[in-house]
Motif scaffolding. Structure first.
Motif, short mmCIF file in Angstrom:
data_model
loop_
_atom_site.label_atom_id
_atom_site.label_comp_id
_atom_site.label_asym_id
_atom_site.label_seq_id
_atom_site.Cartn_x
_atom_site.Cartn_y
_atom_site.Cartn_z
N GLU A 192 0.83 -1.21 0.00
CA GLU A 192 0.00 0.00 0.00
C GLU A 192 0.87 1.26 0.00
O GLU A 192 0.59 2.23 -0.71
CB GLU A 192 -0.92 -0.01 1.22
CG GLU A 192 -1.68 1.28 1.46
CD GLU A 192 -2.80 1.52 0.47
OE1 GLU A 192 -3.29 2.66 0.42
OE2 GLU A 192 -3.18 0.58 -0.26
N THR A 196 1.07 4.27 -2.77
CA THR A 196 0.93 5.67 -2.39
C THR A 196 2.12 6.49 -2.88
O THR A 196 1.96 7.61 -3.39
CB THR A 196 0.80 5.79 -0.86
OG1 THR A 196 -0.35 5.06 -0.42
CG2 THR A 196 0.65 7.25 -0.43
N SER A 250 -9.43 0.85 1.73
CA SER A 250 -8.68 2.05 1.35
C SER A 250 -7.61 1.77 0.29
O SER A 250 -6.77 2.63 0.02
CB SER A 250 -8.00 2.64 2.59
OG SER A 250 -7.10 1.68 3.16
N SER A 252 -5.04 1.61 -2.44
CA SER A 252 -4.69 2.62 -3.44
C SER A 252 -4.15 2.00 -4.73
O SER A 252 -3.83 2.72 -5.67
CB SER A 252 -3.67 3.60 -2.88
OG SER A 252 -2.48 2.92 -2.48
N LYS A 255 -6.18 2.98 -7.95
CA LYS A 255 -5.90 4.34 -8.44
C LYS A 255 -4.51 4.41 -9.06
O LYS A 255 -4.31 5.07 -10.09
CB LYS A 255 -6.03 5.33 -7.28
CG LYS A 255 -5.66 6.77 -7.65
CD LYS A 255 -6.58 7.34 -8.72
CE LYS A 255 -6.25 8.80 -8.99
NZ LYS A 255 -7.04 9.35 -10.12
#
Length: 285
Positions: A192, A196, A250, A252, A255
């Motif tokens: 993660e 990010t 959550s 990421s 994205k």
């Protein structure tokens, strides 16, 4: 495409010259007959912010690792991709540029046993399974989403590790929360953070390029594409494409994938045109 199998990986937040060069080799050199002159490579990598000394030093390291081979063509000094590098790049193409759909909850399980007298094979097996994106259930039992079965079979056969391995397809039936199991078998927190970091580094470039109506060939498009791909290409190995419903809310990674593939859509063509023009100019003088 390129993989960290060739450049030895990158530290978090860093894009060392060697990794950028491997990306460049994987993207374009196969198209150029598997060879590129030193002068063309120096000229191209300068556009990505890599100086001549760093290029030459990185090439020496890649040669020692069997990734490239020094070769002169028509009296011009250059480097050719090794057969080993070509094989790894072919596997990497499938993984790095695949836009994954929602994965089914089927699994491929590797069970292996290696005699103590051949413990170096045990280390090799663990390294290869980790590189492929497998998670660890126990010391001799590793697991990955079912879509990695063909890659696992190909790599283990190619490395001569198949005599130590049994390969199964599996379905998780009972006695635990699959999401909790996945969180134990893979280091999702570290992954993660990598996603990010990728977004922090490359989402601004995506937004800036997307705001333009037309992206022309040039060093800026080339540099942003090579940097984004270098940062991205290890992530599809660390993240094997786990089912979305087993990941944190959550997460990421989705994205980050959207950002990379949008940069790929915007910049791959202009970067290719820039490289073709620069390589041609280098050949002529």
């Amino acid at each position: 495409m390129t993989t960290t199998e060739l450049d030895g990986g990158t530290e978090r937040g860093a894009l060392p010259p060697r990794a950028l060069i491997v990306t460049m080799l994987g993207l374009y050199v196969r198209e150029f007959g598997g060879w590129i002159s030193v002068s063309a490579l120096i000229r191209l990598m300068a556009a990505a912010g890599v100086d001549e000394q760093a290029v030459r030093s990185s090439l020496s390291r890649l040669k020692r690792r069997g990734i490239v081979e020094a070769e002169r063509r028509a009296g011009v000094a250059g480097y050719a991709l090794s057969e080993y590098a070509r094989t790894v790049l072919e596997v990497g193409d499938r993984r790095i540029f695949a836009q994954r759909e929602q994965q089914a909850r089927d699994w491929v399980v590797v069970v292996f046993s290696v005699p103590e007298s051949e413990r170096q094979k045990r280390h090799a097996l663990r390294s290869r399974l980790s590189w492929l994106g497998f998670g660890t259930v126990s010391s001799g039992v590793w697991i990955a989403p079912g879509h990695l079965a063909d890659d696992a079979r190909e790599v283990l056969l190619g490395d001569g590790l198949d005599p130590y391995v049994d390969l199964f397809r599996a379905e998780y039936l009972a006695f635990g929360d699959p999401a909790a199991k996945v969180a134990r078998w893979w280091d999702l927190d570290s992954l993660e953070q990598l996603y990010t970091d990728f977004l922090d580094a490359h989402e601004p470039a995506r937004a800036a390029w997307e705001a333009q109506r037309h992206v022309p060939p040039g060093p800026e498009a080339f540099a942003d594409y090579v940097r984004a791909l270098t940062a991205w290409r290890r992530l599809p190995y660390l993240d094997p494409g786990l089912p979305t419903d087993l990941l944190p809310a959550s997460w990421s990674g989705t994205k980050a994938a959207e950002t990379f593939f949008e940069l790929h859509r915007l910049l791959a063509g202009p970067a290719h045109d820039f490289v073709t023009a620069e390589a041609g100019a280098a050949r002529q003088g």
